[in-house]
Design a protein around this motif. Structure first.
Motif, PDB file in Angstrom:
ATOM      1  N   ILE A  73     -18.505  42.547  -9.396  1.00  0.00           N
ATOM      2  CA  ILE A  73     -19.715  42.582  -9.611  1.00  0.00           C
ATOM      3  C   ILE A  73     -20.616  42.980  -8.438  1.00  0.00           C
ATOM      4  CG2 ILE A  73     -20.275  40.341  -9.266  1.00  0.00           C
ATOM      5  CD1 ILE A  73     -22.026  40.341 -11.816  1.00  0.00           C
ATOM      6  N   THR A  74     -21.615  43.893  -8.414  1.00  0.00           N
ATOM      7  CA  THR A  74     -22.455  43.911  -7.306  1.00  0.00           C
ATOM      8  C   THR A  74     -23.919  43.791  -7.626  1.00  0.00           C
ATOM      9  OG1 THR A  74     -20.788  45.710  -6.594  1.00  0.00           O
ATOM     10  CG2 THR A  74     -23.126  45.997  -5.716  1.00  0.00           C
ATOM     11  N   LEU A  75     -24.475  42.986  -6.709  1.00  0.00           N
ATOM     12  CA  LEU A  75     -25.868  42.883  -6.852  1.00  0.00           C
ATOM     13  C   LEU A  75     -26.791  44.030  -5.777  1.00  0.00           C
ATOM     14  CD1 LEU A  75     -28.206  40.751  -7.784  1.00  0.00           C
ATOM     15  CD2 LEU A  75     -27.785  39.917  -5.458  1.00  0.00           C
ATOM     16  N   TYR A  76     -27.437  44.611  -6.121  1.00  0.00           N
ATOM     17  CA  TYR A  76     -28.552  45.644  -5.580  1.00  0.00           C
ATOM     18  C   TYR A  76     -30.069  45.403  -5.554  1.00  0.00           C
ATOM     19  CZ  TYR A  76     -24.693  48.213  -7.627  1.00  0.00           C
ATOM     20  OH  TYR A  76     -23.413  48.688  -8.293  1.00  0.00           O
ATOM     21  N   GLY A  77     -30.452  45.972  -4.355  1.00  0.00           N
ATOM     22  CA  GLY A  77     -32.074  46.205  -4.472  1.00  0.00           C
ATOM     23  C   GLY A  77     -32.807  44.910  -4.035  1.00  0.00           C
ATOM     24  N   PRO A  78     -34.067  44.948  -3.981  1.00  0.00           N
ATOM     25  CA  PRO A  78     -34.940  46.036  -4.731  1.00  0.00           C
ATOM     26  C   PRO A  78     -34.891  47.329  -3.517  1.00  0.00           C
ATOM     27  CG  PRO A  78     -36.167  44.338  -3.431  1.00  0.00           C
ATOM     28  CD  PRO A  78     -34.919  44.040  -3.295  1.00  0.00           C
ATOM     29  N   TYR A  79     -34.915  48.495  -4.394  1.00  0.00           N
ATOM     30  CA  TYR A  79     -35.237  49.767  -3.833  1.00  0.00           C
ATOM     31  C   TYR A  79     -36.724  50.648  -4.062  1.00  0.00           C
ATOM     32  CZ  TYR A  79     -30.047  49.512  -4.008  1.00  0.00           C
ATOM     33  OH  TYR A  79     -28.773  49.190  -3.859  1.00  0.00           O
ATOM     34  N   PRO A  80     -37.209  50.750  -2.965  1.00  0.00           N
ATOM     35  CA  PRO A  80     -38.703  51.324  -3.178  1.00  0.00           C
ATOM     36  C   PRO A  80     -38.422  52.605  -3.893  1.00  0.00           C
ATOM     37  CG  PRO A  80     -38.458  50.738  -0.879  1.00  0.00           C
ATOM     38  CD  PRO A  80     -36.998  50.517  -1.505  1.00  0.00           C
ATOM     39  N   GLU A  81     -37.382  53.338  -3.879  1.00  0.00           N
ATOM     40  CA  GLU A  81     -37.471  54.790  -4.557  1.00  0.00           C
ATOM     41  C   GLU A  81     -36.529  54.613  -5.997  1.00  0.00           C
ATOM     42  OE1 GLU A  81     -33.649  53.996  -2.502  1.00  0.00           O
ATOM     43  OE2 GLU A  81     -35.573  53.695  -2.043  1.00  0.00           O
ATOM     44  N   ALA A  82     -36.224  53.470  -6.604  1.00  0.00           N
ATOM     45  CA  ALA A  82     -35.587  53.517  -7.747  1.00  0.00           C
ATOM     46  C   ALA A  82     -36.238  54.045  -8.842  1.00  0.00           C
ATOM     47  CB  ALA A  82     -35.342  51.880  -8.185  1.00  0.00           C
ATOM     48  N   GLU A  83     -35.629  54.600  -9.671  1.00  0.00           N
ATOM     49  CA  GLU A  83     -36.106  55.180 -10.861  1.00  0.00           C
ATOM     50  C   GLU A  83     -36.740  54.188 -11.867  1.00  0.00           C
ATOM     51  OE1 GLU A  83     -33.948  58.451 -13.631  1.00  0.00           O
ATOM     52  OE2 GLU A  83     -32.828  58.018 -11.849  1.00  0.00           O
ATOM     53  N   ALA A  84     -36.277  53.276 -12.157  1.00  0.00           N
ATOM     54  CA  ALA A  84     -36.654  52.043 -12.926  1.00  0.00           C
ATOM     55  C   ALA A  84     -37.906  51.421 -12.306  1.00  0.00           C
ATOM     56  CB  ALA A  84     -35.686  51.356 -13.362  1.00  0.00           C
ATOM     57  N   SER A  85     -39.056  51.390 -12.673  1.00  0.00           N
ATOM     58  CA  SER A  85     -40.149  50.681 -11.692  1.00  0.00           C
ATOM     59  C   SER A  85     -39.810  49.208 -11.441  1.00  0.00           C
ATOM     60  CB  SER A  85     -41.648  50.765 -12.619  1.00  0.00           C
ATOM     61  OG  SER A  85     -41.376  50.088 -14.182  1.00  0.00           O
ATOM     62  N   LEU A  86     -39.161  48.533 -12.495  1.00  0.00           N
ATOM     63  CA  LEU A  86     -38.892  46.893 -12.059  1.00  0.00           C
ATOM     64  C   LEU A  86     -38.085  46.857 -10.963  1.00  0.00           C
ATOM     65  CD1 LEU A  86     -38.951  44.086 -13.137  1.00  0.00           C
ATOM     66  CD2 LEU A  86     -36.582  44.291 -14.333  1.00  0.00           C
ATOM     67  N   TYR A  87     -37.168  48.019 -10.620  1.00  0.00           N
ATOM     68  CA  TYR A  87     -36.044  47.946  -9.633  1.00  0.00           C
ATOM     69  C   TYR A  87     -36.682  48.298  -8.271  1.00  0.00           C
ATOM     70  CZ  TYR A  87     -32.305  48.040 -12.909  1.00  0.00           C
ATOM     71  OH  TYR A  87     -31.387  47.737 -14.386  1.00  0.00           O
ATOM     72  N   ARG A  88     -38.073  48.701  -8.414  1.00  0.00           N
ATOM     73  CA  ARG A  88     -38.722  49.087  -7.095  1.00  0.00           C
ATOM     74  C   ARG A  88     -39.376  47.732  -6.561  1.00  0.00           C
ATOM     75  NH1 ARG A  88     -39.846  53.937  -9.884  1.00  0.00           N
ATOM     76  NH2 ARG A  88     -42.197  53.118 -10.556  1.00  0.00           N
ATOM     77  N   GLN A  89     -39.532  46.801  -7.422  1.00  0.00           N
ATOM     78  CA  GLN A  89     -40.826  45.598  -7.114  1.00  0.00           C
ATOM     79  C   GLN A  89     -39.951  44.487  -6.184  1.00  0.00           C
ATOM     80  OE1 GLN A  89     -42.151  43.777 -10.716  1.00  0.00           O
ATOM     81  NE2 GLN A  89     -42.497  45.757 -11.434  1.00  0.00           N
ATOM     82  N   GLU A  90     -40.762  43.908  -5.270  1.00  0.00           N
ATOM     83  CA  GLU A  90     -40.279  43.171  -4.342  1.00  0.00           C
ATOM     84  C   GLU A  90     -39.789  41.729  -5.043  1.00  0.00           C
ATOM     85  OE1 GLU A  90     -42.108  40.864  -0.379  1.00  0.00           O
ATOM     86  OE2 GLU A  90     -42.819  42.846  -0.932  1.00  0.00           O
ATOM     87  N   GLY A  91     -38.803  40.935  -4.845  1.00  0.00           N
ATOM     88  CA  GLY A  91     -38.280  39.939  -5.398  1.00  0.00           C
ATOM     89  C   GLY A  91     -37.482  40.188  -6.668  1.00  0.00           C
ATOM     90  N   VAL A  92     -37.105  41.626  -6.861  1.00  0.00           N
ATOM     91  CA  VAL A  92     -36.345  41.752  -7.954  1.00  0.00           C
ATOM     92  C   VAL A  92     -34.792  42.456  -7.444  1.00  0.00           C
ATOM     93  CG1 VAL A  92     -36.168  43.191 -10.164  1.00  0.00           C
ATOM     94  CG2 VAL A  92     -38.261  42.441  -9.351  1.00  0.00           C
ATOM     95  N   SER A  93     -33.935  41.862  -7.887  1.00  0.00           N
ATOM     96  CA  SER A  93     -32.451  42.473  -7.932  1.00  0.00           C
ATOM     97  C   SER A  93     -31.951  42.739  -9.108  1.00  0.00           C
ATOM     98  CB  SER A  93     -31.643  41.598  -6.904  1.00  0.00           C
ATOM     99  OG  SER A  93     -32.129  41.638  -5.654  1.00  0.00           O
ATOM    100  N   HIS A  94     -31.020  43.593  -9.147  1.00  0.00           N
ATOM    101  CA  HIS A  94     -30.382  43.866 -10.307  1.00  0.00           C
ATOM    102  C   HIS A  94     -28.918  44.044 -10.138  1.00  0.00           C
ATOM    103  CE1 HIS A  94     -31.068  47.864  -8.877  1.00  0.00           C
ATOM    104  NE2 HIS A  94     -30.092  48.556  -9.790  1.00  0.00           N
ATOM    105  N   PHE A  95     -28.136  43.755 -10.969  1.00  0.00           N
ATOM    106  CA  PHE A  95     -26.449  43.802 -10.929  1.00  0.00           C
ATOM    107  C   PHE A  95     -25.887  44.844 -11.752  1.00  0.00           C
ATOM    108  CE2 PHE A  95     -24.852  42.078 -14.419  1.00  0.00           C
ATOM    109  CZ  PHE A  95     -25.874  40.867 -15.092  1.00  0.00           C
ATOM    110  N   GLY A  96     -24.715  45.266 -11.295  1.00  0.00           N
ATOM    111  CA  GLY A  96     -24.063  46.507 -12.095  1.00  0.00           C
ATOM    112  C   GLY A  96     -22.613  46.484 -11.490  1.00  0.00           C
ATOM    113  N   GLN A  97     -21.814  47.542 -11.774  1.00  0.00           N
ATOM    114  CA  GLN A  97     -20.576  47.795 -11.490  1.00  0.00           C
ATOM    115  C   GLN A  97     -19.574  46.410 -11.760  1.00  0.00           C
ATOM    116  OE1 GLN A  97     -18.833  50.815  -8.770  1.00  0.00           O
ATOM    117  NE2 GLN A  97     -18.692  49.211  -7.338  1.00  0.00           N
ATOM    118  N   TYR A  98     -20.184  46.058 -13.057  1.00  0.00           N
ATOM    119  CA  TYR A  98     -19.530  44.706 -13.495  1.00  0.00           C
ATOM    120  C   TYR A  98     -18.416  44.652 -14.415  1.00  0.00           C
ATOM    121  CZ  TYR A  98     -20.076  40.114 -15.866  1.00  0.00           C
ATOM    122  OH  TYR A  98     -20.046  38.897 -16.613  1.00  0.00           O
ATOM    123  N   ALA A  99     -17.162  44.048 -14.124  1.00  0.00           N
ATOM    124  CA  ALA A  99     -16.054  44.370 -14.604  1.00  0.00           C
ATOM    125  C   ALA A  99     -14.945  43.280 -14.280  1.00  0.00           C
ATOM    126  CB  ALA A  99     -15.354  45.675 -14.613  1.00  0.00           C
TER     127      ALA A  99
END
Ligand SMILES: CC(C)(COP(=O)(O)OP(=O)(O)OC[C@H]1O[C@@H](n2cnc3c(N)ncnc32)[C@H](O)[C@@H]1OP(=O)(O)O)[C@@H](O)C(=O)NCCC(=O)NCCS
Length: 178
Positions: A73-99
């Protein structure tokens, strides 16, 4: 596998030297079922270079059983250049590559991997944990809802053949009992 067997599996941070081809193979194997249902997640067919890039851009954790990598599992961000607006916000991380290796699924390992990421967020003052998944993956969406996530948006990634739902969980509320 029962829950006790899951507890014999160690969860630790990814470290340089871990086998990237082994992690790619695990992802392909775990996501094959989704691909067979027509949901072409990137992890179902990505190459080793993509696996490595996705691992090292965030905080990654591996589940290891007798030296074999059986979950990730990987935890990402926040990224100022992210496509999804939520993923650009300070204090927000998202996870993926989860298996989790399909041979070991259904015994609590996926939940342990997820909990590792949520604990990491709470320690690092992340206020919102988010994720995205195929909008047609009803069972997964229900699982995340059960874990406290709510649907907040949609996004169409270039690399997938489906529209994704974005889900978010407020971590400022006290953790719910396991
Ligand atoms: C999602 C995944 C990592 C879960 O791993 P796991 O080891 O099977 O999960 P667990 O045994 O810890 O089960 C976690 C919970 O979700 C449920 N669950 C597990 N997999 C599920 C699935 N695919 N769909 C719906 N519910 C699921 C379990 O019943 C359990 O419920 P609980 O929280 O009430 O206890 C694993 O199924 C997997 O690798 N799937 C393929 C890749 C994938 O879909 N990744 C996520 C993309 S967004």
């Amino acid at each position: 596998m029962n829950n006790n067997a899951s507890k014999e599996i160690i969860i630790r941070p990814y470290q340089p030297g871990d086998s990237i081809p082994e992690i790619t193979a695990l992802l392909h194997k775990a996501y094959a079922g989704m691909a067979a249902q027509g949901m072409r997640y990137l992890a179902s067919h990505q190459d080793d270079q993509t696996t490595l890039e996705r691992l090292i851009i965030g905080a990654s954790f591996l589940a290891v059983k007798e030296n074999a990598i059986v979950g990730t599992i990987t935890l990402y961000g926040p990224y100022p250049e992210a496509e999804a607006s939520l993923y650009r916000q300070e204090g927000v991380s998202h996870f993926g590559q989860y298996a989790v290796d399909p041979d070991l699924q259904g015994a609590g390992l996926g939940k342990r991997l997820y909990q590792t990421v949520e604990d990491h967020c709470r320690k690092n003052n992340i206020k919102t944990l988010a994720l995205d998944t195929c909008q047609d993956a009803a069972d997964l969406i229900e699982m995340y809802r059960h874990w406290g996530f709510k649907q907040v948006d949609h996004v169409q990634w270039d690399c997938t053949n489906y529209r994704s739902v974005i889900m978010a969980k407020d971590l400022t509320a006290p953790p719910s009992p396991p």
